[in-house]
Design a protein around this motif. Structure first.
Motif, mmCIF file in Angstrom:
data_model
loop_
_atom_site.group_PDB
_atom_site.id
_atom_site.type_symbol
_atom_site.label_atom_id
_atom_site.label_comp_id
_atom_site.label_asym_id
_atom_site.label_seq_id
_atom_site.Cartn_x
_atom_site.Cartn_y
_atom_site.Cartn_z
ATOM 1 N N GLY A 134 0.768 -1.238 0.000
ATOM 2 C CA GLY A 134 0.000 0.000 0.000
ATOM 3 C C GLY A 134 0.791 1.274 0.000
ATOM 4 O O GLY A 134 0.219 2.348 0.252
ATOM 5 N N GLY A 135 2.085 1.213 -0.278
ATOM 6 C CA GLY A 135 2.907 2.411 -0.226
ATOM 7 C C GLY A 135 2.881 3.261 -1.480
ATOM 8 O O GLY A 135 3.460 4.343 -1.498
ATOM 9 N N LEU A 136 2.227 2.781 -2.531
ATOM 10 C CA LEU A 136 1.993 3.586 -3.729
ATOM 11 C C LEU A 136 0.503 3.890 -3.808
ATOM 12 O O LEU A 136 -0.324 2.980 -3.758
ATOM 13 C CB LEU A 136 2.441 2.838 -4.996
ATOM 14 C CG LEU A 136 3.945 2.592 -5.152
ATOM 15 C CD1 LEU A 136 4.208 1.738 -6.386
ATOM 16 C CD2 LEU A 136 4.703 3.913 -5.253
ATOM 17 N N ILE A 137 0.163 5.158 -3.926
ATOM 18 C CA ILE A 137 -1.243 5.564 -3.941
ATOM 19 C C ILE A 137 -1.528 6.252 -5.269
ATOM 20 O O ILE A 137 -0.914 7.282 -5.585
ATOM 21 C CB ILE A 137 -1.543 6.522 -2.773
ATOM 22 C CG1 ILE A 137 -1.197 5.853 -1.437
ATOM 23 C CG2 ILE A 137 -2.995 6.965 -2.800
ATOM 24 C CD1 ILE A 137 -1.345 6.774 -0.243
ATOM 25 N N PRO A 138 -2.436 5.705 -6.078
ATOM 26 C CA PRO A 138 -2.739 6.334 -7.368
ATOM 27 C C PRO A 138 -3.301 7.741 -7.179
ATOM 28 O O PRO A 138 -4.140 7.978 -6.308
ATOM 29 C CB PRO A 138 -3.792 5.406 -7.987
ATOM 30 C CG PRO A 138 -3.689 4.120 -7.227
ATOM 31 C CD PRO A 138 -3.224 4.482 -5.858
ATOM 32 N N ILE A 139 -2.847 8.672 -8.006
ATOM 33 C CA ILE A 139 -3.318 10.052 -7.949
ATOM 34 C C ILE A 139 -4.459 10.209 -8.961
ATOM 35 O O ILE A 139 -4.277 9.930 -10.151
ATOM 36 C CB ILE A 139 -2.194 11.047 -8.283
ATOM 37 C CG1 ILE A 139 -1.017 10.883 -7.322
ATOM 38 C CG2 ILE A 139 -2.718 12.481 -8.255
ATOM 39 C CD1 ILE A 139 0.204 11.711 -7.702
ATOM 40 N N PRO A 140 -5.623 10.653 -8.530
ATOM 41 C CA PRO A 140 -6.726 10.875 -9.481
ATOM 42 C C PRO A 140 -6.356 11.916 -10.532
ATOM 43 O O PRO A 140 -5.519 12.794 -10.295
ATOM 44 C CB PRO A 140 -7.872 11.376 -8.588
ATOM 45 C CG PRO A 140 -7.510 10.937 -7.203
ATOM 46 C CD PRO A 140 -6.020 10.933 -7.140
ATOM 47 N N ASP A 141 -7.000 11.825 -11.681
ATOM 48 C CA ASP A 141 -6.654 12.706 -12.799
ATOM 49 C C ASP A 141 -6.830 14.177 -12.457
ATOM 50 O O ASP A 141 -6.098 15.030 -12.979
ATOM 51 C CB ASP A 141 -7.516 12.355 -14.022
ATOM 52 C CG ASP A 141 -7.173 10.992 -14.613
ATOM 53 O OD1 ASP A 141 -6.067 10.485 -14.327
ATOM 54 O OD2 ASP A 141 -8.003 10.443 -15.349
ATOM 55 N N HIS A 142 -7.794 14.495 -11.607
ATOM 56 C CA HIS A 142 -8.088 15.907 -11.340
ATOM 57 C C HIS A 142 -7.185 16.513 -10.262
ATOM 58 O O HIS A 142 -7.306 17.700 -9.961
ATOM 59 C CB HIS A 142 -9.553 16.068 -10.908
ATOM 60 C CG HIS A 142 -9.868 15.484 -9.566
ATOM 61 N ND1 HIS A 142 -9.996 14.122 -9.363
ATOM 62 C CD2 HIS A 142 -10.059 16.059 -8.343
ATOM 63 C CE1 HIS A 142 -10.260 13.902 -8.084
ATOM 64 N NE2 HIS A 142 -10.304 15.055 -7.445
ATOM 65 N N ILE A 143 -6.288 15.708 -9.704
ATOM 66 C CA ILE A 143 -5.421 16.168 -8.612
ATOM 67 C C ILE A 143 -4.004 16.384 -9.147
ATOM 68 O O ILE A 143 -3.442 15.537 -9.834
ATOM 69 C CB ILE A 143 -5.416 15.147 -7.455
ATOM 70 C CG1 ILE A 143 -6.789 15.098 -6.800
ATOM 71 C CG2 ILE A 143 -4.346 15.494 -6.421
ATOM 72 C CD1 ILE A 143 -7.221 16.387 -6.109
ATOM 73 N N SER A 144 -3.415 17.514 -8.802
ATOM 74 C CA SER A 144 -2.056 17.833 -9.241
ATOM 75 C C SER A 144 -1.031 17.072 -8.399
ATOM 76 O O SER A 144 -1.325 16.590 -7.301
ATOM 77 C CB SER A 144 -1.807 19.337 -9.117
ATOM 78 O OG SER A 144 -1.818 19.724 -7.740
ATOM 79 N N PHE A 145 0.195 17.002 -8.922
ATOM 80 C CA PHE A 145 1.287 16.419 -8.146
ATOM 81 C C PHE A 145 1.496 17.211 -6.861
ATOM 82 O O PHE A 145 1.800 16.642 -5.806
ATOM 83 C CB PHE A 145 2.582 16.390 -8.965
ATOM 84 C CG PHE A 145 2.585 15.394 -10.086
ATOM 85 C CD1 PHE A 145 2.596 14.032 -9.831
ATOM 86 C CD2 PHE A 145 2.586 15.813 -11.406
ATOM 87 C CE1 PHE A 145 2.605 13.100 -10.862
ATOM 88 C CE2 PHE A 145 2.594 14.897 -12.445
ATOM 89 C CZ PHE A 145 2.597 13.534 -12.180
ATOM 90 N N GLU A 146 1.354 18.538 -6.955
ATOM 91 C CA GLU A 146 1.528 19.381 -5.766
ATOM 92 C C GLU A 146 0.571 18.954 -4.655
ATOM 93 O O GLU A 146 0.979 18.754 -3.505
ATOM 94 C CB GLU A 146 1.283 20.847 -6.115
ATOM 95 C CG GLU A 146 2.349 21.464 -6.980
ATOM 96 C CD GLU A 146 2.153 22.961 -7.159
ATOM 97 O OE1 GLU A 146 3.136 23.636 -7.503
ATOM 98 O OE2 GLU A 146 1.031 23.454 -6.948
ATOM 99 N N GLU A 147 -0.704 18.824 -4.994
ATOM 100 C CA GLU A 147 -1.686 18.413 -3.987
ATOM 101 C C GLU A 147 -1.371 17.020 -3.453
ATOM 102 O O GLU A 147 -1.459 16.772 -2.239
ATOM 103 C CB GLU A 147 -3.090 18.442 -4.584
ATOM 104 C CG GLU A 147 -3.602 19.825 -4.917
ATOM 105 C CD GLU A 147 -4.880 19.788 -5.722
ATOM 106 O OE1 GLU A 147 -5.947 20.007 -5.128
ATOM 107 O OE2 GLU A 147 -4.811 19.526 -6.949
ATOM 108 N N ALA A 148 -0.999 16.110 -4.337
ATOM 109 C CA ALA A 148 -0.741 14.731 -3.927
ATOM 110 C C ALA A 148 0.427 14.631 -2.958
ATOM 111 O O ALA A 148 0.477 13.715 -2.120
ATOM 112 C CB ALA A 148 -0.484 13.858 -5.160
ATOM 113 N N SER A 149 1.381 15.562 -3.046
ATOM 114 C CA SER A 149 2.525 15.515 -2.132
ATOM 115 C C SER A 149 2.112 15.772 -0.683
ATOM 116 O O SER A 149 2.908 15.551 0.235
ATOM 117 C CB SER A 149 3.594 16.527 -2.566
ATOM 118 O OG SER A 149 3.183 17.865 -2.322
#
Length: 348
Positions: A134-149
């Motif tokens: 579970g250490g990799l979490i997919p980022i939804p298309d509408h979310i930026s890399f900045e937010e995901a960090s």
């Protein structure tokens, strides 16, 4: 690839290092953005770890390569990377003390040398234990890399909020309106409680109000306890979250926290600092002292949900963006923040 290599106390070297080689069960991620965390700064400024190392752990990026045995992940997927995952079997994990687990502490993502997060590099390797658990979490298309960090730091703050059992209708004092304190205020509001903030900078006091604090005061205000009492029906706050490593803030917390309340240490204090306290204060007023360190595996999905569904506005916390080669300047700014310095992001 380029990386910022820790070569000793206050010595970062921007240099060329090999791209990590993958085992069959590992994943390579191209780092698109990585947050600068206070724990990174501490590791750079103090002799806590032997060099060389590559720090950085609030990482979001794109999968660049997968080992031959990896299933469920493909090149090109956008992911937030968790740099620690507990074993889920030891005595600590079975008691939900995941951050005390030896596997959690000792297995980490790496950009080379001794695995130490590795986000301050163009590529980071994710070991099998983290890939498979579970250490990799997919980022939804509408979310930026900045937010995901922000998924990892959100988890850390959320763990403290849950540990303090903050509930709707409560009032919470948050000492310090830096990026962590501001995130606490957002989460306190999200869970239906009211936040009162303190800070030394007028701009941060204003920012606290902008992100949802009920009230915000100068931490040097001699009338602070009286003002907190006035806002809480002469009771005091239910919980104080210490988001700055200040003994003065702790004694303010004692003055502002109600009988039967809680004081939670979130910021890490200097090792040489000791705080004298009369234990009868805790005994007679039944105040609980507690600490909260790092993240909780139990809260990983909720943390991602909060960020990815924009239940709090993490973009409002971003103040500065630096290219990787300027990481030393970013650290200097974080140590001596300007009036408008909040969360600093780094771009390899």
């Amino acid at each position: 690839m380029k990386a910022q290599v820790f070569r000793g106390v206050n010595r970062l070297s921007y240099e060329e290092v090999p791209v990590p080689t993958l085992e069959a069960d590992e994943v390579l991620v191209q780092v698109r953005v990585v947050g600068l965390c206070q724990s990174d700064i501490k590791k750079i400024r103090y002799p806590l770890y032997e060099p060389p190392r590559i720090f950085g752990h609030e990482t979001a990026g794109t999968i660049a390569a997968v080992g031959s045995q990896v299933q469920g992940w493909q090149v090109g997927q956008r992911v937030a990377v968790m740099h620690h995952i507990p074993c889920m079997r030891c005595a600590y994990c079975l008691n939900d003390n995941f951050s005390m687990c030896d596997v959690y502490k000792n297995i980490s993502t790496s950009a080379g040398f001794n695995p130490s997060g590795g986000g301050f590099a163009e590529y980071v390797k994710v070991p099998a234990h983290i890939v498979e658990n579970g250490g990799l979490i997919p980022i939804p298309d509408h979310i930026s890399f900045e937010e995901a960090s922000f998924v990892e730091p959100t988890n850390c703050c959320l763990k403290a909020v849950k540990k303090a059992q903050i509930a709707p209708g409560q009032t919470v004092l948050v000492t310090g309106a830096g990026p962590i304190g501001l995130m606490f205020m957002m989460l306190v509001k999200f869970f239906g409680a009211k936040a009162i903030a303190t800070d030394l900078l007028p701009s941060r006091i204003e920012k606290a109000l902008a992100v949802g604090a009920q009230a915000a005061f100068d931490a040097r205000d001699p009338d602070l306890p009286a003002k907190v009492q006035a806002l809480t029906g002469d009771m005091g706050v239910h919980v104080t979250l210490l988001a700055v490593p200040s003994d003065k803030a702790f004694f303010q917390a004692l003055d502002c926290t109600r009988k039967g309340g809680k004081i939670l240490f979130f910021a890490e204090f200097p090792d040489e600092l000791t705080i004298p306290i009369n234990p009868n204060i805790l005994y007679r007023r039944e105040i609980d002292l507690m600490g909260s360190y790092s993240s909780s595996y139990r809260l990983q999905s909720l943390s991602a949900d909060i960020v990815f569904n924009r239940r709090i506005d993490v973009k409002a916390l971003i103040s500065d963006r630096y290219p990787l080669q300027d990481l030393p300047q970013a650290v200097d700014q974080a140590i001596a923040p300007t009036a408008e310095t909040y969360k600093i992001l780094i771009y390899p």
